[in-house]
Design a protein around this motif. Sequence first.
Motif, PDB file in Angstrom:
ATOM      1  N   GLY A 101       0.864  -1.180   0.000  1.00 34.17           N
ATOM      2  CA  GLY A 101       0.000   0.000   0.000  1.00 34.17           C
ATOM      3  C   GLY A 101       0.896   1.223   0.000  1.00 34.17           C
ATOM      4  N   HIS A 102       0.328   2.400  -0.264  1.00 39.35           N
ATOM      5  CA  HIS A 102       1.151   3.602  -0.172  1.00 39.35           C
ATOM      6  C   HIS A 102       0.501   4.628   0.741  1.00 39.35           C
ATOM      7  CE1 HIS A 102      -1.193   6.105  -3.083  1.00 39.35           C
ATOM      8  NE2 HIS A 102      -1.396   4.968  -3.728  1.00 39.35           N
ATOM      9  N   MET A 103       1.343   5.275   1.549  1.00 44.32           N
ATOM     10  CA  MET A 103       0.854   6.191   2.578  1.00 44.32           C
ATOM     11  C   MET A 103       0.669   7.615   2.058  1.00 44.32           C
ATOM     12  SD  MET A 103       3.009   4.867   5.912  1.00 44.32           S
ATOM     13  CE  MET A 103       4.646   4.838   5.154  1.00 44.32           C
ATOM     14  N   ILE A 133     -10.156   6.578  -1.264  1.00 45.16           N
ATOM     15  CA  ILE A 133      -9.931   5.390  -2.085  1.00 45.16           C
ATOM     16  C   ILE A 133      -8.443   5.134  -2.242  1.00 45.16           C
ATOM     17  CG2 ILE A 133     -10.119   4.446  -4.425  1.00 45.16           C
ATOM     18  CD1 ILE A 133     -12.779   5.781  -4.678  1.00 45.16           C
ATOM     19  N   ASP A 134      -7.731   6.157  -2.673  1.00 48.37           N
ATOM     20  CA  ASP A 134      -6.337   5.988  -3.103  1.00 48.37           C
ATOM     21  C   ASP A 134      -5.385   6.601  -2.116  1.00 48.37           C
ATOM     22  OD1 ASP A 134      -4.096   5.496  -4.581  1.00 48.37           O
ATOM     23  OD2 ASP A 134      -4.509   6.999  -6.098  1.00 48.37           O
ATOM     24  N   ASN A 135      -4.813   5.878  -1.277  1.00 49.86           N
ATOM     25  CA  ASN A 135      -4.848   4.445  -1.007  1.00 49.86           C
ATOM     26  C   ASN A 135      -5.027   4.256   0.487  1.00 49.86           C
ATOM     27  OD1 ASN A 135      -2.315   1.891  -0.906  1.00 49.86           O
ATOM     28  ND2 ASN A 135      -4.440   1.567  -1.434  1.00 49.86           N
ATOM     29  N   LYS A 136      -5.602   5.304   1.159  1.00 50.64           N
ATOM     30  CA  LYS A 136      -5.711   5.194   2.612  1.00 50.64           C
ATOM     31  C   LYS A 136      -6.748   4.161   3.025  1.00 50.64           C
ATOM     32  CE  LYS A 136      -3.195   9.241   3.815  1.00 50.64           C
ATOM     33  NZ  LYS A 136      -3.163  10.686   4.108  1.00 50.64           N
ATOM     34  N   ASP A 167       5.999   7.394  -1.265  1.00 47.26           N
ATOM     35  CA  ASP A 167       5.984   8.377  -2.365  1.00 47.26           C
ATOM     36  C   ASP A 167       5.585   7.724  -3.683  1.00 47.26           C
ATOM     37  OD1 ASP A 167       8.318   6.908  -2.577  1.00 47.26           O
ATOM     38  OD2 ASP A 167       9.556   8.608  -3.201  1.00 47.26           O
ATOM     39  N   GLU A 168       4.552   6.879  -3.608  1.00 45.56           N
ATOM     40  CA  GLU A 168       4.082   6.168  -4.795  1.00 45.56           C
ATOM     41  C   GLU A 168       3.553   7.126  -5.848  1.00 45.56           C
ATOM     42  OE1 GLU A 168       1.044   3.993  -7.282  1.00 45.56           O
ATOM     43  OE2 GLU A 168       0.772   5.719  -5.978  1.00 45.56           O
ATOM     44  N   GLU A 169       2.951   8.230  -5.388  1.00 43.39           N
ATOM     45  CA  GLU A 169       2.322   9.159  -6.331  1.00 43.39           C
ATOM     46  C   GLU A 169       3.343  10.056  -7.019  1.00 43.39           C
ATOM     47  OE1 GLU A 169      -0.611   8.770  -7.174  1.00 43.39           O
ATOM     48  OE2 GLU A 169      -1.858   8.087  -5.511  1.00 43.39           O
ATOM     49  N   THR A 170       4.581  10.047  -6.549  1.00 44.05           N
ATOM     50  CA  THR A 170       5.580  10.942  -7.155  1.00 44.05           C
ATOM     51  C   THR A 170       6.811  10.151  -7.605  1.00 44.05           C
ATOM     52  OG1 THR A 170       6.291  11.549  -4.909  1.00 44.05           O
ATOM     53  CG2 THR A 170       4.767  13.049  -6.019  1.00 44.05           C
ATOM     54  N   SER A 194      -2.887  -3.455  -2.313  1.00 45.21           N
ATOM     55  CA  SER A 194      -4.216  -2.918  -1.979  1.00 45.21           C
ATOM     56  C   SER A 194      -4.584  -1.726  -2.858  1.00 45.21           C
ATOM     57  CB  SER A 194      -4.232  -2.467  -0.515  1.00 45.21           C
ATOM     58  OG  SER A 194      -3.335  -1.374  -0.339  1.00 45.21           O
ATOM     59  N   ASP A 195      -3.690  -1.347  -3.778  1.00 46.09           N
ATOM     60  CA  ASP A 195      -3.808  -0.061  -4.471  1.00 46.09           C
ATOM     61  C   ASP A 195      -4.457  -0.143  -5.852  1.00 46.09           C
ATOM     62  OD1 ASP A 195      -3.414   2.692  -4.768  1.00 46.09           O
ATOM     63  OD2 ASP A 195      -1.470   2.401  -5.730  1.00 46.09           O
ATOM     64  N   ALA A 196      -4.987  -1.273  -6.220  1.00 48.17           N
ATOM     65  CA  ALA A 196      -5.677  -1.402  -7.514  1.00 48.17           C
ATOM     66  C   ALA A 196      -6.511  -2.670  -7.432  1.00 48.17           C
ATOM     67  CB  ALA A 196      -4.680  -1.483  -8.673  1.00 48.17           C
TER      68      ALA A 196
HETATM   69 ZN   LIG Z   1      -2.656   4.693  -5.455  1.00 50.41          ZN
END
Ligand SMILES: [Zn+2]
Length: 464
Positions: A101-103, A133-136, A167-170, A194-196
């Motif tokens: 997962g990503h925080m 939803i994404d991703n909490k 830092d999954e989003e960046t 858990s992210d998709a």
């Molecule tokens: Zn995500």
Amino acid sequence: MKKILSFTILIFASMSTLAAAIKDSPHAVKTLQIYKTIIEIPTVAGRGKVPEMAAYLAKEFSDVGFKNEDIQILPTGETAALIVRYQGNGSADKKPILLLGHMDVVEAFDKDWQRPPFTLTQDDKYFYGRGTIDNKLGIAMLSATFIRLKKEGFIPNRDIFIVFSGDEETAMVTTKMLANARPELANAEYALNSDAGGGDLDKDGKAITYLVQAAEKTYVSFELTLRNKGGHSSRPRPDNAIYELSTALLNIRDYHFPVMWSDMTREFFKVSGTQLSGELGKAMTAFAADPTNKKASDRLEKESSYVGTTRTTCVTTMLKAGHAENALPQSATATVNCRIFPGISVEDVKQSLQKVVNNDAIEFVTLGLPVESPISELRDDVRAAVKKAVHARYPNVQIIAYMESGGTDGMHFRKAGIPTWALASVFMNPDEMFAHGLNERLPIKTFYDGLDHWSIILKDLTAN
Ligand SMILES: [Zn+2]
């Protein structure tokens, strides 16, 4: 601006429709508490808040008996990663399973949102907030599941690791570190993300399918530049950077990358085809039966939702050219974004485009560091575990593996040789999806319906 009632008042008002037993169970209360707490920590790149969130979660784990040496916060620049080991008894003699997962979350501004993005609010149907939803959601579900299993005294037959990036989003610096530089994780047999993934509902709330993300296309952008000596606009010449680059871009528009398929994409179209009526459904079924059927692949290419599952795609997304309205352009640059089918290299696609533009003077620059990752064909035991969890909520729904256009932590783990499947607990109508956008929200029903999702899967895969 719409008046927003306080979280507490609303929660009781809207929960009355749910069975009291579900919402009052210790697991539901704990999951909601974690969800609310982490949504209210604005873990956006640049704000330095991820370590605070990791520390909060670490304390939750330690409070239920996870040993300190099994909880690691790994600070990385302004962000951090979190690893939590759930020790198994080793009876399965199998390598560990990772839970991803990503925080971090995408930026959100108060002034743009109808509700405060970093406060968990709700109405009678939805939870609202950045990360709902994404991703909490995934972070809350996985964390609360670890806590629940620990409290129940569950001992898995092998180690399970929670692996949260920061830092999954960046830049995905933490992701790359987790996938490539942690010996305790490198040994994993596979990872569950858990992210998709997740279930699709139709407009009436009827479940259609459950999708497991099993592959990601390679994301890459090229910059194409054409230079020219320029001159005065009162003295035009046939050679002109803008006209020549435009011709090249029209060639790209008209080029069709070869049709491609895998066992996974054929199965995807086989199942989707039976669910969709009409000629589109027929084209899917025909493609699944014979991917060389040109009529079928041509039909699918016309659908923006499906073209990417049948081939590599490239499209021009940005343009800059010229420097004055009365001067011949000295340069013209276009950005071409590609989503590459697994198995094809970035270099191959670049060479195809170089041929297609048919102009040797065009300079190609590859932007960023594209990640090429293989397909993880869905294993029978993982499919069976997902099926069990999904069928507990929606009996008979089919489980299908799919390929996404790219962008989750999973690609780095797949690239590192760890097969990865994303299988979120969410079931929703795709039209309700506002991840990354304004007013991100989650149907409250899917939050509560999904509370057992991960524990069913983990128990199925690791019970003694
Ligand atoms: Zn995500």
